[in-house]
Design a protein around this motif. Sequence first.
Motif, PDB file in Angstrom:
ATOM      1  N   ASN A  70      52.199  29.712  28.273  1.00 36.66           N
ATOM      2  CA  ASN A  70      51.592  30.998  27.683  1.00 36.66           C
ATOM      3  C   ASN A  70      51.900  32.138  28.670  1.00 36.66           C
ATOM      4  OD1 ASN A  70      50.165  32.833  26.466  1.00 36.66           O
ATOM      5  ND2 ASN A  70      48.267  31.745  26.794  1.00 36.66           N
ATOM      6  N   GLU A  71      52.660  33.002  28.172  1.00 40.48           N
ATOM      7  CA  GLU A  71      52.988  34.238  28.976  1.00 40.48           C
ATOM      8  C   GLU A  71      53.794  33.490  30.195  1.00 40.48           C
ATOM      9  OE1 GLU A  71      49.478  36.656  29.089  1.00 40.48           O
ATOM     10  OE2 GLU A  71      49.473  36.881  26.962  1.00 40.48           O
ATOM     11  N   GLN A 102      46.681  23.780  29.138  1.00 39.75           N
ATOM     12  CA  GLN A 102      45.533  23.366  28.027  1.00 39.75           C
ATOM     13  C   GLN A 102      45.928  21.897  27.629  1.00 39.75           C
ATOM     14  OE1 GLN A 102      46.864  26.810  25.650  1.00 39.75           O
ATOM     15  NE2 GLN A 102      45.964  28.271  26.886  1.00 39.75           N
TER      16      GLN A 102
HETATM   17  C1  LIG Z   1      47.420  32.805  26.514  1.00 39.80           C
HETATM   18  O1  LIG Z   1      46.977  33.585  27.577  1.00 39.80           O
HETATM   19  C2  LIG Z   1      46.322  34.585  27.217  1.00 39.80           C
HETATM   20  C3  LIG Z   1      46.009  35.458  28.700  1.00 39.80           C
HETATM   21  O2  LIG Z   1      45.621  34.371  29.541  1.00 39.80           O
HETATM   22  C4  LIG Z   1      44.885  34.322  26.559  1.00 39.80           C
HETATM   23  O3  LIG Z   1      44.252  35.448  26.289  1.00 39.80           O
HETATM   24  C5  LIG Z   1      45.389  33.730  25.219  1.00 39.80           C
HETATM   25  O4  LIG Z   1      44.321  33.247  24.498  1.00 39.80           O
HETATM   26  C6  LIG Z   1      46.526  32.546  25.556  1.00 39.80           C
HETATM   27  N1  LIG Z   1      47.106  31.939  24.361  1.00 39.80           N
HETATM   28  C7  LIG Z   1      46.986  30.773  23.931  1.00 39.80           C
HETATM   29  C8  LIG Z   1      47.809  30.658  22.709  1.00 39.80           C
HETATM   30  O5  LIG Z   1      46.293  30.093  24.590  1.00 39.80           O
END
Ligand SMILES: *[C@@H]1O[C@H](CO)[C@@H](O)[C@H](O)[C@H]1NC(C)=O
Length: 212
Positions: A70-71, A102
């Motif tokens: 993620n990022e 996650q």
């Molecule tokens: C991805 O990371 C961002 C920043 O940490 C967070 O705000 C966002 O919820 C995350 N996206 C997912 C799909 O988990």
Amino acid sequence: MAMLTTSFFFFSSFFLLLLSFTSLSSSSSSAINTDAQQLINFKLALPDPSVLKNWEQNQNPCSFNGVKCNETRVSSIDLTSLHLNTNFHLVASQLLTLENLQTLSLQNTNLSGNISLPPGSKCSSYLTSIDLSHNSLSGPLFVLSNLGSCSSLKSLNLSSNLLAFSGKESGGLKLSLESLDLSYNNQISGPNVVPWIVYNGCKDFKVAIFEG
Ligand SMILES: *[C@@H]1O[C@H](CO)[C@@H](O)[C@H](O)[C@H]1NC(C)=O
Ligand SMILES: *[C@@H]1O[C@H](CO)[C@@H](O)[C@H](O)[C@H]1NC(C)=O
Ligand SMILES: *[C@@H]1O[C@H](CO)[C@@H](O)[C@H](O)[C@H]1NC(C)=O
Ligand SMILES: *[C@@H]1O[C@H](CO)[C@@H](O)[C@H](O)[C@H]1NC(C)=O
């Protein structure tokens, strides 16, 4: 003169901006390097590291097979049916501790040992789901409370392992899960299992499977 001052301010603020971008990107690149290093440590400690094809030093871990980001951070790992042939201890020390992890799926990867975290290591606080089904994980059920530092954990699949309920467990399971699958662990039985699992309340449970 006025113009000179303006452009001086313009340049200095531009410079400051540039500086802050540089420090921002170097801190996020060191975070991704930490993730990459943990994945490489994991690979190199396996009896046969070649099962993790393309997990290479100095490469972006987001491109490793079975890894998603993620990022810029590693957020999901799925190594289903690869022959990892290792102890859960290695999983705990190098994968559960990935800061932004996650979901982790290690279904059918020939894992053994008990479910414990090495002393002092901290599980990812974003980790919501762990699938360890179809392995040879053993040990008494109370060891599951070791996952307590995975503070967001909601779903835990331990179906088809060798976990046992000794009957001496006390205090109940210290995890607030929505889903716990303990089916096909043939040493988990008896009248005290369910009371132990729900000892600390079962308000969060949507599915809990103990038999099979
Ligand atoms: C991805 O990371 C961002 C920043 O940490 C967070 O705000 C966002 O919820 C995350 N996206 C997912 C799909 O988990
Ligand atoms: C499973 O892993 C163990 C090492 O932990 C190894 O001895 C065994 O041969 C592996 N089993 C299979 C079917 O690969
Ligand atoms: C769990 O495994 C670790 C080593 O991986 C060992 O030190 C510990 O004694 C085991 N705990 C139980 C309850 O079997
Ligand atoms: C747990 O994993 C098994 C086998 O991989 C699967 O059949 C089962 O549906 C899973 N349990 C839950 C609650 O998702």
